[in-house]
Design an enzyme around this catalytic site. Structure first.
Site: not given
Ligand code: GLY
Length: 373
Positions: A95, A153
């Site tokens: 992330d 994600d």
């Molecule tokens: N990237 C984690 C979420 O969408 O909660």
């Protein structure tokens, strides 16, 4: 091609209210790390939390228009505080795209700050370093047995790699992003346009092992926010590469989203979860879908664009009428988002990415094309 500009009074009105609300809440939130709003007040996470880019991202989004020095100073301070995580290395995961696109890349694009460019490139190098050559995927998390886990994600982390290639004039980052996006196309996104959350591969051989439910209801369900990650993520990969297969995928996911969209535009947290009295909503999925739909509208021919603009407008109007809070008793903008329903973490509350995507979509309706992703 269309810019999707909607010169309607409500769009101008909503943007003005977003700016006024952020002016007010920024005085209390300041350079902290807001994540979820509970009882009307945003909490603050530690400087390594994956959502830490969204608050500065929201401030930069507005700063681009009003050059409000306080917004700039807060966003810069948040980015500076995140250096401990960037340089500490151990808490970094995939992330880094969410975290440094909306902080360092944003600051570099807006102000040309050299230190921010370096941070963005360091984050991109970390992301590239998580690529598993055998499996052609980017490793998501750092858990002990998660070497072979990839998650939907991550598509939103890929713009950091595309940006790094453009900035350094070195295609390696883009090659990795394209390889990962192709794996997602093959292994995550189903023919009907829904998506898995997690797919596990053997990290040695690269063979697919299984799909997992993750934040969704089950391996075969359709986690609402995951659907939006797939929709917007594929549209962004198309923007950077021009590969038709990504636009086709974004449209397929968009059609699934539109077909499953509830009448009031606030989806349950999973399109295939059983509906029971406690089943939560996730408006953040709707806000992210709206900005993704607008991205698609810019990529398709004029005679198709209205499908995506109309759907995005419908979502944003309905959210605005029923789920947006302008009041002083609530710091969040978009209510009724859910972070993680299986873990019962932050259910039916404002979450910072919901606020950000809502504002980004409204900015797009006003004609903004230059974004930080
Ligand atoms: N990237 C984690 C979420 O969408 O909660």
């Amino acid at each position: 091609m269309t810019t999707g500009v909607v010169n309607e009074a409500w769009v101008k009105d909503v943007w003005g209210k977003i700016v006024a609300k952020v002016e007010r809440t920024s005085k209390r939130i300041g350079d902290s790390f807001p994540y979820a709003s509970v009882n009307g007040t945003y909490n603050s996470e530690s400087n390594d939390w994956w959502t830490n880019g969204f608050w500065p991202g929201l401030l930069w989004l507005i700063y681009k228009e009003n050059e409000h020095a306080d917004f700039r100073d807060i966003a810069v301070s948040v980015e500076n505080q995140m250096d401990e995580t960037l340089l500490g290395y151990e808490k970094l995961h995939h992330d880094v795209g969410f975290m440094w696109s909306l902080t360092s890349v944003a600051q570099y694009k807006l102000l040309g700050t050299e230190a921010s460019k370096i941070r963005g490139l360091m984050a991109a190098s970390h992301l590239a370093g998580r690529f598993n050559l055998k499996g052609q995927f980017i490793r998501a998390w750092n858990g002990e047995n998660q070497q072979g886990w990839a998650i939907i994600d991550c598509l939103l982390n890929l713009p950091l790699l595309y940006w790094a290639s453009e900035t350094t004039n070195d295609p390696r980052f883009r090659h990795i992003a394209v390889a990962h996006a192709d794996t997602v196309l093959r292994e995550f996104i189903r023919p009907d346009g829904s998506s898995h959350h997690i797919v596990c591969f053997d990290p040695e051989t690269g063979e697919r092992i299984e799909a997992r439910g993750g934040q969704g209801y089950s391996p075969d369900s359709a986690w609402a926010r995951g659907t939006s990650w797939a929709l917007y993520g594929m549209a962004l990969s198309y923007r950077y590469t021009g590969h038709q297969r990504y636009l086709d995928a974004a449209k397929r996911v968009a059609h699934f989203y539109i077909a499953n969209m509830p009448a009031d535009a606030a989806p349950y947290w999973d399109f295939r979860a059983p509906v029971e009295p406690e089943t939560a909503f996730d408006t953040s999925a709707a806000a992210c879908a709206a900005t993704g739909l607008l991205e698609i509208s810019r990529a398709v021919p004029e005679n198709e664009a209205h499908i995506y603009i109309d759907a995005a407008k419908r979502i944003l109007l309905l959210l605005t009428e029923q789920y947006v809070s302008w009041g002083e008793d609530e710091e969040g903008i978009l209510t009724m988002a859910t972070a993680n329903f299986p873990k019962r973490a932050y259910v039916n509350v404002p979450i910072i990415y919901g606020d950000y995507y809502y504002a980004e979509a409204i900015a797009k309706l006003r004609g903004r094309t230059e974004l930080f992703w």
